[in-house]
Design a protein around this motif. Sequence first.
Motif, short mmCIF file in Angstrom:
data_model
loop_
_atom_site.label_atom_id
_atom_site.label_comp_id
_atom_site.label_asym_id
_atom_site.label_seq_id
_atom_site.Cartn_x
_atom_site.Cartn_y
_atom_site.Cartn_z
N GLN A 91 0.82 -1.21 0.00
CA GLN A 91 0.00 0.00 0.00
C GLN A 91 0.85 1.26 0.00
OE1 GLN A 91 -3.40 0.22 -0.38
NE2 GLN A 91 -3.20 -1.95 -0.81
N ASP A 92 2.06 1.18 0.55
CA ASP A 92 2.96 2.33 0.53
C ASP A 92 3.34 2.72 -0.90
OD1 ASP A 92 2.89 2.43 3.29
OD2 ASP A 92 4.78 1.36 3.56
N THR A 93 3.35 1.74 -1.80
CA THR A 93 3.66 2.01 -3.21
C THR A 93 2.61 2.92 -3.82
OG1 THR A 93 4.76 -0.13 -3.45
CG2 THR A 93 4.02 0.93 -5.47
N ILE A 94 1.35 2.71 -3.46
CA ILE A 94 0.26 3.54 -3.97
C ILE A 94 0.43 4.97 -3.46
CG2 ILE A 94 -2.24 3.91 -3.91
CD1 ILE A 94 -2.47 0.79 -3.66
N ILE A 95 0.73 5.11 -2.18
CA ILE A 95 0.94 6.45 -1.59
C ILE A 95 2.13 7.14 -2.25
CG2 ILE A 95 1.50 7.70 0.53
CD1 ILE A 95 -1.37 6.59 0.42
N GLN A 96 3.22 6.39 -2.47
CA GLN A 96 4.40 6.98 -3.11
C GLN A 96 4.07 7.43 -4.54
OE1 GLN A 96 7.45 7.77 -1.73
NE2 GLN A 96 7.57 8.87 -3.65
N GLY A 97 3.28 6.64 -5.26
CA GLY A 97 2.86 7.04 -6.61
C GLY A 97 2.04 8.31 -6.59
N ILE A 98 1.16 8.43 -5.62
CA ILE A 98 0.35 9.65 -5.47
C ILE A 98 1.25 10.83 -5.15
CG2 ILE A 98 -1.36 10.78 -3.98
CD1 ILE A 98 -2.86 8.07 -3.90
N ASP A 99 2.19 10.64 -4.23
CA ASP A 99 3.10 11.71 -3.85
C ASP A 99 3.94 12.18 -5.04
OD1 ASP A 99 2.12 11.62 -1.28
OD2 ASP A 99 3.83 10.50 -0.46
N ASP A 100 4.39 11.23 -5.85
CA ASP A 100 5.17 11.58 -7.05
C ASP A 100 4.33 12.38 -8.04
OD1 ASP A 100 7.30 10.20 -5.95
OD2 ASP A 100 7.06 8.42 -7.24
N MET A 101 3.08 11.96 -8.20
CA MET A 101 2.16 12.65 -9.11
C MET A 101 1.93 14.09 -8.65
SD MET A 101 -1.74 11.44 -10.13
CE MET A 101 -1.31 9.76 -9.76
N ILE A 102 1.69 14.26 -7.36
CA ILE A 102 1.44 15.59 -6.80
C ILE A 102 2.68 16.48 -6.95
CG2 ILE A 102 1.02 16.86 -4.64
CD1 ILE A 102 -0.89 14.53 -3.89
N GLU A 103 3.85 15.91 -6.71
CA GLU A 103 5.09 16.67 -6.86
C GLU A 103 5.26 17.16 -8.30
OE1 GLU A 103 9.93 16.16 -6.36
OE2 GLU A 103 8.62 14.58 -5.65
N THR A 104 4.99 16.29 -9.27
CA THR A 104 5.07 16.66 -10.68
C THR A 104 4.09 17.78 -10.99
OG1 THR A 104 5.78 14.44 -11.32
CG2 THR A 104 4.80 15.80 -13.06
N TRP A 105 2.86 17.65 -10.49
CA TRP A 105 1.84 18.68 -10.74
C TRP A 105 2.23 20.02 -10.12
CZ3 TRP A 105 -3.05 15.31 -9.50
CH2 TRP A 105 -3.28 14.42 -10.57
N CYS A 106 2.83 20.00 -8.94
CA CYS A 106 3.26 21.25 -8.29
C CYS A 106 4.34 21.94 -9.12
CB CYS A 106 3.76 20.97 -6.88
SG CYS A 106 2.43 20.58 -5.71
N ILE A 107 5.26 21.16 -9.64
CA ILE A 107 6.32 21.72 -10.49
C ILE A 107 5.71 22.32 -11.76
CG2 ILE A 107 8.32 21.14 -11.93
CD1 ILE A 107 9.01 19.02 -9.71
N GLN A 108 4.77 21.59 -12.37
CA GLN A 108 4.10 22.09 -13.57
C GLN A 108 3.34 23.37 -13.27
OE1 GLN A 108 1.59 18.90 -14.92
NE2 GLN A 108 3.19 18.02 -16.22
N LYS A 109 2.66 23.40 -12.15
CA LYS A 109 1.88 24.58 -11.78
C LYS A 109 2.78 25.80 -11.63
CE LYS A 109 -0.99 26.55 -8.14
NZ LYS A 109 -1.56 26.36 -6.81
N GLU A 110 3.87 25.65 -10.90
CA GLU A 110 4.81 26.76 -10.71
C GLU A 110 5.36 27.24 -12.04
OE1 GLU A 110 5.26 28.49 -7.91
OE2 GLU A 110 3.72 27.16 -7.10
N LEU A 111 5.67 26.32 -12.92
CA LEU A 111 6.19 26.67 -14.23
C LEU A 111 5.15 27.44 -15.04
CD1 LEU A 111 8.63 26.48 -16.06
CD2 LEU A 111 7.83 24.25 -16.81
#
Length: 166
Positions: A91-111
């Motif tokens: 289940q930690d893999t699912i959370i890590q995938g979500i965290d990675d997705m959110i991090e990517t989106w935050c970078i895209q948003k700032e850009l």
Amino acid sequence: MPDNICSEKKALVEKLGVFIENKDQLAPVAARIMSYIILTGKAGTTFEDLVSKLCASKSTISTHLNHLQDLKKIVYFTKLGDRKKYFIINQDTIIQGIDDMIETWCIQKELHIEIRDYKEKSNSNNPDDTSKFDLEFHDDYIQFLDEATKSVLKLRTKIIEKNNKL
């Protein structure tokens, strides 16, 4: 399990396996193992089931199971009186995938915010309306990222709460 469910599961293992293979850069057999485990659910699947259902050698299945465990993508549990290991998704893999997705989106948003701000300044310094930048796309995309992030964070919270109840 009825034949139609078995054939549907087999086709879905392949389809999901190709997706996981490309998304996570896994070997084809490792990706099929992941997809089979996902589609088997919390009951788990055994080494013998994987060898039989994926039509791969014992050494191949063993190698990829060990690799997936090393990557912490899968874990196993045992049942009282049964020496077999039952593999399930970590289940930690699912959370890590979500965290990675959110991090990517935050970078895209700032850009996109920086690009929009630049284009806005450029527009204010340019009297010619025909060559002004359209800012609507950036505004819409930033709004989309905000809403998607909020939704995925809500899902993340539900997963964590559910895992804490177990």
